[in-house]
Write a protein that holds these residues in place. Sequence first.
Motif, PDB file in Angstrom:
ATOM      1  N   LEU A   1      10.741  -5.048  17.438  1.00  0.00           N
ATOM      2  CA  LEU A   1      10.956  -4.936  15.996  1.00  0.00           C
ATOM      3  C   LEU A   1      11.812  -6.094  15.481  1.00  0.00           C
ATOM      4  CD1 LEU A   1      10.368  -3.254  13.491  1.00  0.00           C
ATOM      5  CD2 LEU A   1      12.387  -1.911  14.008  1.00  0.00           C
TER       6      LEU A   1
ATOM      7  N   VAL B   1      18.035   4.714  12.869  1.00  0.00           N
ATOM      8  CA  VAL B   1      16.582   4.659  12.842  1.00  0.00           C
ATOM      9  C   VAL B   1      16.166   3.322  12.232  1.00  0.00           C
ATOM     10  CG1 VAL B   1      14.474   5.756  12.025  1.00  0.00           C
ATOM     11  CG2 VAL B   1      16.453   7.163  12.598  1.00  0.00           C
ATOM     12  N   LEU B   2      15.410   2.560  13.008  1.00  0.00           N
ATOM     13  CA  LEU B   2      14.919   1.253  12.561  1.00  0.00           C
ATOM     14  C   LEU B   2      13.457   1.398  12.155  1.00  0.00           C
ATOM     15  CD1 LEU B   2      16.299  -0.701  15.639  1.00  0.00           C
ATOM     16  CD2 LEU B   2      17.370  -0.569  13.413  1.00  0.00           C
ATOM     17  N   THR B   3      13.139   1.000  10.923  1.00  0.00           N
ATOM     18  CA  THR B   3      11.761   1.043  10.439  1.00  0.00           C
ATOM     19  C   THR B   3      11.402  -0.327   9.881  1.00  0.00           C
ATOM     20  OG1 THR B   3      12.373   1.726   8.202  1.00  0.00           O
ATOM     21  CG2 THR B   3      11.994   3.479   9.816  1.00  0.00           C
ATOM     22  N   GLU B   4      10.169  -0.481   9.502  1.00  0.00           N
ATOM     23  CA  GLU B   4       9.728  -1.729   8.875  1.00  0.00           C
ATOM     24  C   GLU B   4      10.466  -1.983   7.560  1.00  0.00           C
ATOM     25  OE1 GLU B   4       7.399  -4.138   9.677  1.00  0.00           O
ATOM     26  OE2 GLU B   4       7.281  -3.228  11.662  1.00  0.00           O
ATOM     27  N   GLN B   5      10.796  -0.922   6.833  1.00  0.00           N
ATOM     28  CA  GLN B   5      11.419  -1.061   5.524  1.00  0.00           C
ATOM     29  C   GLN B   5      12.917  -1.328   5.615  1.00  0.00           C
ATOM     30  OE1 GLN B   5       9.470   1.694   6.352  1.00  0.00           O
ATOM     31  NE2 GLN B   5       7.665   0.682   5.502  1.00  0.00           N
TER      32      GLN B   5
ATOM     33  N   ARG C   1      14.225   4.949  17.279  1.00  0.00           N
ATOM     34  CA  ARG C   1      15.505   5.669  17.289  1.00  0.00           C
ATOM     35  C   ARG C   1      16.438   4.993  18.269  1.00  0.00           C
ATOM     36  NH1 ARG C   1      16.322  10.703  15.454  1.00  0.00           N
ATOM     37  NH2 ARG C   1      17.687  11.148  17.209  1.00  0.00           N
TER      38      ARG C   1
ATOM     39  N   TRP D   1      17.267  -4.906   5.794  1.00  0.00           N
ATOM     40  CA  TRP D   1      17.152  -5.904   6.850  1.00  0.00           C
ATOM     41  C   TRP D   1      17.829  -7.213   6.462  1.00  0.00           C
ATOM     42  CZ3 TRP D   1      16.275  -4.939  11.660  1.00  0.00           C
ATOM     43  CH2 TRP D   1      15.493  -3.868  12.031  1.00  0.00           C
TER      44      TRP D   1
ATOM     45  N   GLY E   1       6.153   2.752  15.362  1.00  0.00           N
ATOM     46  CA  GLY E   1       6.757   3.695  14.422  1.00  0.00           C
ATOM     47  C   GLY E   1       8.252   3.468  14.357  1.00  0.00           C
ATOM     48  N   PRO E   2       8.938   4.370  13.725  1.00  0.00           N
ATOM     49  CA  PRO E   2      10.396   4.240  13.666  1.00  0.00           C
ATOM     50  C   PRO E   2      10.995   4.229  15.070  1.00  0.00           C
ATOM     51  CG  PRO E   2       9.635   6.007  12.228  1.00  0.00           C
ATOM     52  CD  PRO E   2       8.448   5.545  13.010  1.00  0.00           C
TER      53      PRO E   2
ATOM     54  N   ILE F   1      16.930  -0.095   7.820  1.00  0.00           N
ATOM     55  CA  ILE F   1      17.692   0.598   8.856  1.00  0.00           C
ATOM     56  C   ILE F   1      18.388   1.788   8.201  1.00  0.00           C
ATOM     57  CG2 ILE F   1      19.554   0.361  10.545  1.00  0.00           C
ATOM     58  CD1 ILE F   1      19.048  -2.714  10.320  1.00  0.00           C
ATOM     59  N   GLU F   2      18.372   2.920   8.869  1.00  0.00           N
ATOM     60  CA  GLU F   2      19.073   4.090   8.357  1.00  0.00           C
ATOM     61  C   GLU F   2      20.070   4.555   9.414  1.00  0.00           C
ATOM     62  OE1 GLU F   2      17.991   8.103   5.960  1.00  0.00           O
ATOM     63  OE2 GLU F   2      16.795   7.699   7.738  1.00  0.00           O
TER      64      GLU F   2
END
Length: 181
Positions: A152, A75-79, A14, A94, A11-12, A81-82
């Motif tokens: 990730l 917050v790092l996600t597949e889509q 943090r 990315w 998941g995301p 970085i926020e």
Amino acid sequence: MDDAVATERPGPVRAGVVPGSRIALYAAAAVLVTAVLSAAVVALFGVNRVFTGVLLGGVLGIALLVALFRRDAVVLTEQGIERRTPWSAQPLAWERVVGGRFTLDERARWALALDLTGDAELVLLSVPPVVRPVGNAYEMRKREQVQQVRQLLREKRIPITVLPEIATALQRHWRLAPPAR
């Protein structure tokens, strides 16, 4: 079977390091809320309610502090970085990430940072040097964060540079394999 799916798609993640100036701002806000609420309770109900006012103000001040720190993160996600602060959120793609590095920072702590296009950097983690196996909850959380971020970044095929002494300590004490080249 559910465990295999969970390890394949994390998941995301943090991460993030809160700068000292924002820590001071958050602490000042919590103290101000505590003082104002304590004074308000005493003003409304009399001097016999000082303890109640301090208790109520302290609880709400701590709640504010927790909320501010919880919101301040990367917050790092597949889509993508926020980069979030309590008052804004800045998305980063990315494609802006050139590479990652795990090196010493200016305070002799280990910093895991992303190098972004335009000579910018984004610090994800700052941990004290690892000199023994995991011994407490803080170290366990940092180990998990390092593992999640590295996984990730590996999935995104972002090269990570790790100082040899850091790689050796991570492998020896935290049982984290060095990044594949």
